[in-house]
Design a protein around this motif. Structure first.
Motif, PDB file in Angstrom:
ATOM      1  N   PRO A 158       6.941  -1.300   4.369  1.00 12.40           N
ATOM      2  CA  PRO A 158       5.848  -2.151   3.869  1.00 12.40           C
ATOM      3  C   PRO A 158       4.861  -1.434   2.946  1.00 12.40           C
ATOM      4  N   ALA A 159       4.505  -0.182   3.281  1.00 10.43           N
ATOM      5  CA  ALA A 159       3.535   0.532   2.447  1.00 10.43           C
ATOM      6  C   ALA A 159       4.077   0.761   1.044  1.00 10.43           C
ATOM      7  N   PHE A 160       5.378   1.018   0.935  1.00 12.29           N
ATOM      8  CA  PHE A 160       5.965   1.258  -0.376  1.00 12.29           C
ATOM      9  C   PHE A 160       6.122  -0.047  -1.157  1.00 12.29           C
ATOM     10  N   TRP A 161       6.462  -1.115  -0.464  1.00 12.77           N
ATOM     11  CA  TRP A 161       6.543  -2.402  -1.152  1.00 12.77           C
ATOM     12  C   TRP A 161       5.161  -2.826  -1.656  1.00 12.77           C
ATOM     13  N   LYS A 162       4.150  -2.619  -0.820  1.00 12.38           N
ATOM     14  CA  LYS A 162       2.788  -2.958  -1.224  1.00 12.38           C
ATOM     15  C   LYS A 162       2.375  -2.176  -2.465  1.00 12.38           C
ATOM     16  N   SER A 163       2.817  -0.937  -2.548  1.00 13.29           N
ATOM     17  CA  SER A 163       2.439  -0.100  -3.693  1.00 13.29           C
ATOM     18  C   SER A 163       3.088  -0.561  -4.987  1.00 13.29           C
ATOM     19  N   SER A 164       4.069  -1.443  -4.881  1.00 14.25           N
ATOM     20  CA  SER A 164       4.773  -1.892  -6.082  1.00 14.25           C
ATOM     21  C   SER A 164       4.147  -3.136  -6.683  1.00 14.25           C
ATOM     22  N   THR A 165       2.886  -3.372  -6.363  1.00 13.31           N
ATOM     23  CA  THR A 165       2.152  -4.521  -6.883  1.00 13.31           C
ATOM     24  C   THR A 165       1.239  -4.098  -8.026  1.00 13.31           C
ATOM     25  N   TYR A 166       1.375  -4.749  -9.152  1.00 12.06           N
ATOM     26  CA  TYR A 166       0.532  -4.470 -10.311  1.00 12.06           C
ATOM     27  C   TYR A 166       0.021  -5.793 -10.884  1.00 12.06           C
ATOM     28  N   LYS A 167      -1.020  -5.725 -11.687  1.00 17.35           N
ATOM     29  CA  LYS A 167      -1.630  -6.948 -12.206  1.00 17.35           C
ATOM     30  C   LYS A 167      -1.077  -7.312 -13.576  1.00 17.35           C
ATOM     31  N   ASP A 168      -0.823  -8.606 -13.752  1.00 14.05           N
ATOM     32  CA  ASP A 168      -0.371  -9.079 -15.049  1.00 14.05           C
ATOM     33  C   ASP A 168      -1.572  -9.328 -15.953  1.00 14.05           C
ATOM     34  N   ALA A 169      -1.347  -9.913 -17.102  1.00  6.67           N
ATOM     35  CA  ALA A 169      -2.418 -10.099 -18.081  1.00  6.67           C
ATOM     36  C   ALA A 169      -3.556 -10.969 -17.558  1.00  6.67           C
ATOM     37  N   SER A 170      -3.247 -11.870 -16.635  1.00 10.78           N
ATOM     38  CA  SER A 170      -4.272 -12.766 -16.097  1.00 10.78           C
ATOM     39  C   SER A 170      -5.011 -12.162 -14.918  1.00 10.78           C
ATOM     40  N   GLY A 171      -4.560 -10.969 -14.478  1.00 10.70           N
ATOM     41  CA  GLY A 171      -5.175 -10.339 -13.321  1.00 10.70           C
ATOM     42  C   GLY A 171      -4.490 -10.680 -12.014  1.00 10.70           C
ATOM     43  N   LYS A 172      -3.432 -11.475 -12.082  1.00  7.93           N
ATOM     44  CA  LYS A 172      -2.687 -11.870 -10.893  1.00  7.93           C
ATOM     45  C   LYS A 172      -1.746 -10.741 -10.479  1.00  7.93           C
ATOM     46  N   ALA A 173      -1.644 -10.508  -9.169  1.00 11.82           N
ATOM     47  CA  ALA A 173      -0.768  -9.461  -8.657  1.00 11.82           C
ATOM     48  C   ALA A 173       0.689  -9.848  -8.843  1.00 11.82           C
ATOM     49  N   ALA A 174       1.481  -8.873  -9.284  1.00  3.09           N
ATOM     50  CA  ALA A 174       2.909  -9.113  -9.498  1.00  3.09           C
ATOM     51  C   ALA A 174       3.708  -7.937  -8.943  1.00  3.09           C
ATOM     52  N   HIS A 175       4.765  -8.238  -8.211  1.00  5.55           N
ATOM     53  CA  HIS A 175       5.685  -7.188  -7.732  1.00  5.55           C
ATOM     54  C   HIS A 175       6.704  -6.947  -8.838  1.00  5.55           C
ATOM     55  N   SER A 176       6.290  -6.143  -9.790  1.00  5.09           N
ATOM     56  CA  SER A 176       7.088  -5.966 -10.993  1.00  5.09           C
ATOM     57  C   SER A 176       8.072  -4.803 -10.919  1.00  5.09           C
ATOM     58  N   VAL A 177       8.118  -4.112  -9.786  1.00  8.40           N
ATOM     59  CA  VAL A 177       9.026  -2.981  -9.630  1.00  8.40           C
ATOM     60  C   VAL A 177       9.563  -2.934  -8.195  1.00  8.40           C
ATOM     61  N   LEU A 178      10.677  -2.223  -8.024  1.00  8.20           N
ATOM     62  CA  LEU A 178      11.224  -1.957  -6.700  1.00  8.20           C
ATOM     63  C   LEU A 178      10.992  -0.485  -6.376  1.00  8.20           C
ATOM     64  N   PRO A 179      10.495  -0.169  -5.169  1.00  8.01           N
ATOM     65  CA  PRO A 179      10.334   1.242  -4.794  1.00  8.01           C
ATOM     66  C   PRO A 179      11.706   1.903  -4.769  1.00  8.01           C
ATOM     67  N   TRP A 180      11.794   3.113  -5.317  1.00  4.60           N
ATOM     68  CA  TRP A 180      13.103   3.757  -5.381  1.00  4.60           C
ATOM     69  C   TRP A 180      13.169   4.959  -4.444  1.00  4.60           C
TER      70      TRP A 180
END
Length: 456
Positions: free
Chosen positions: A150-172
């Motif tokens: 869970p901690a690694f999945w949570k870290s894969s959250t970044y904000k898009d242009a609108s400021g909304k959180a997006a899981h745009s990557v997979l932890p490797w």
């Protein structure tokens, strides 16, 4: 594979974040098309709704400097994927990872030719997500989170242009943050290698002892603070940014000026090479050449030393990086992203998931030539990671990281290269004696705030 603790400052990347972010993600346009980062894409790649479509076609997969040492492994993963998915073809590109890597990746993204599946670090993921170039895997595959800690999945959250959180990557994969040091140099300075300091200022005090003992024949570490900001501050639990990330707050903590004062003092006393203040070089090469007492904080660094300087490796010790006020260490995973501009997004996403699944993560992380750890729960339960043994530097590093992962968080402060550079430049002035630590910190915060306001 020598992952930096911090990404170097590349000012042009923030320009991408500011300009391309305006394009963002769009579910459609007047002509019925869809865009991602300004590039025309399939409607299914953006907006809400699970990604659907056939897993077939040719995609490009990009790593950084892995083919030489791990070619057999990754060629095997690619072959297995293609066998399991007839009609697919994966072209593997291994970028050398030089100083222009991010610049070239940005250019590819802007030109709508970014590889379909690409390894990125947190700062790059931050910029590319805000600019709209990465697939939101959390939306496009609602089950994507299941394999990961869970901690690694949570870290894969970044904000898009609108400021909304997006899981745009997979932890490797992830490592830890360790002290690597020349035991002979430490002993000459009266430092017990078996008792690493527990605070950052305690580590600085040891640097000072090295400087007094070495008398210019060698040094404690490199001077450029770019390797330490904001990593040291994170470990000291100094808040660099406000909770919403829109303003700098590090000057509000008196320990920040104390940290800068220590850096200035160490630089003046000869704990760091004078010509390394603005150098982008990390401690890896000078350590392996016997020029500095402390090496990289990356656990896999011991492999580099073993390969390039066996005599120094024989003197190398591994210890716990100070937990300091945070009380535990943090781990910053490497990530696998899928380009929102991919013409075969279902195939790219399927390959990204295959590459990062428990079986493949476990197999790679067991390679005897690396000190890396998987990010899936099943993998971390493997006895190989839970029962690490041995007394050599490699084994010691594995044991320490395994212990860290029991309590670690994946938290890290992500600064744009421009903001990081603005802060670092003020600290450098203080280290040169051109400003007081207090003034440098105040000015750094003001400059950082200006840039953050421009970014919106």
């Amino acid at each position: 594979m020598r992952a930096r603790r911090l990404t170097g400052s590349l000012a042009w990347l923030v320009v991408l974040t500011l300009t391309a972010a305006g394009c963002g993600l769009s579910g459609g346009s007047d002509d019925g098309g869809a865009t991602a980062g300004g590039c025309k894409v399939d409607k299914g790649n953006v907006g809400s709704g699970k990604l659907t479509g056939d897993v077939d076609g040719k995609i490009t997969f990009q790593t950084t400097n892995l083919k030489k040492d791990f070619g057999d492994f990754f060629n095997g993963v690619i072959k297995d994927f293609e066998k399991a998915n007839p009609g697919t073809s994966v072209k593997w590109i291994d970028d050398p990872g030089d100083s222009t890597f991010t610049q070239r990746t940005v250019a590819d993204a802007q030109g709508c030719t970014m590889p379909d599946v690409i390894n990125v670090d947190a700062p790059t993921a931050t910029a590319l997500t805000k600019a709209g170039y990465l697939l939101d895997v959390g939306v496009k595959d609602p089950d994507a989170a299941k394999p990961f800690v869970p901690a690694f999945w949570k870290s894969s959250t970044y904000k898009d242009a609108s400021g909304k959180a997006a899981h745009s990557v997979l932890p490797w994969y992830t490592g830890g943050v360790l002290l690597t040091y020349n035991t002979d140099m430490l002993k000459k300075a009266g430092i017990d290698p078996a008792k690493p300091p527990k605070t950052m200022f305690g580590l600085f005090a040891d640097y000072e002892k090295i400087a007094k003992s070495a008398k210019g024949k060698y040094y404690a570490t490199m001077a450029n603070p770019i390797w330490r900001i904001p990593a040291d501050w994170d470990q000291m639990d100094i808040k660099t940014l406000s909770a919403d990330g829109k303003s700098a707050v590090f000057a509000d903590d008196p320990r920040t000026a104390q940290w800068v004062a220590w850096m200035a003092r160490l630089y003046k006393e000869g704990a760091m090479p004078k010509d390394s203040l603005s150098s982008s070089n990390d401690p890896s090469t000078p350590y392996s050449q016997g020029q500095v007492a402390y090496g990289s904080t990356n656990p896999s660094f011991v492999r580099f030393v073993k390969q390039n300087s066996p005599s120094v490796y024989a003197k190398t010790g591994v210890g716990q990086q100070p937990f300091d006020a945070l009380g535990h260490t943090t781990a910053a995973p490497q990530y696998i992203s899928v380009a929102a501009t991919s013409k075969h997004a279902p195939t790219a996403l399927a390959f990204a998931k295959f590459l990062t699944n428990a079986e493949n993560q476990t197999a790679w992380c067991k390679d005897p030539n690396v000190v890396i750890f998987p990010t899936t729960t099943t993998s971390l339960d493997d006895p190989f990671f839970q029962n690490a043994t041995g007394s050599d530097p490699f084994s010691q590093a594995r044991k320490l990281v395994a212990e860290q992962l029991k309590t670690t968080t994946a938290y890290q402060t992500n600064l744009s290269p421009a903001v990081q550079k603005a802060i670092v430049s003020q600290v450098q002035l203080a280290m040169q004696g051109k400003k007081s630590p207090e003034q440098a910190v105040k000015d750094a915060q003001e400059k950082a705030d200006d840039l953050l306001k421009q970014a919106g």
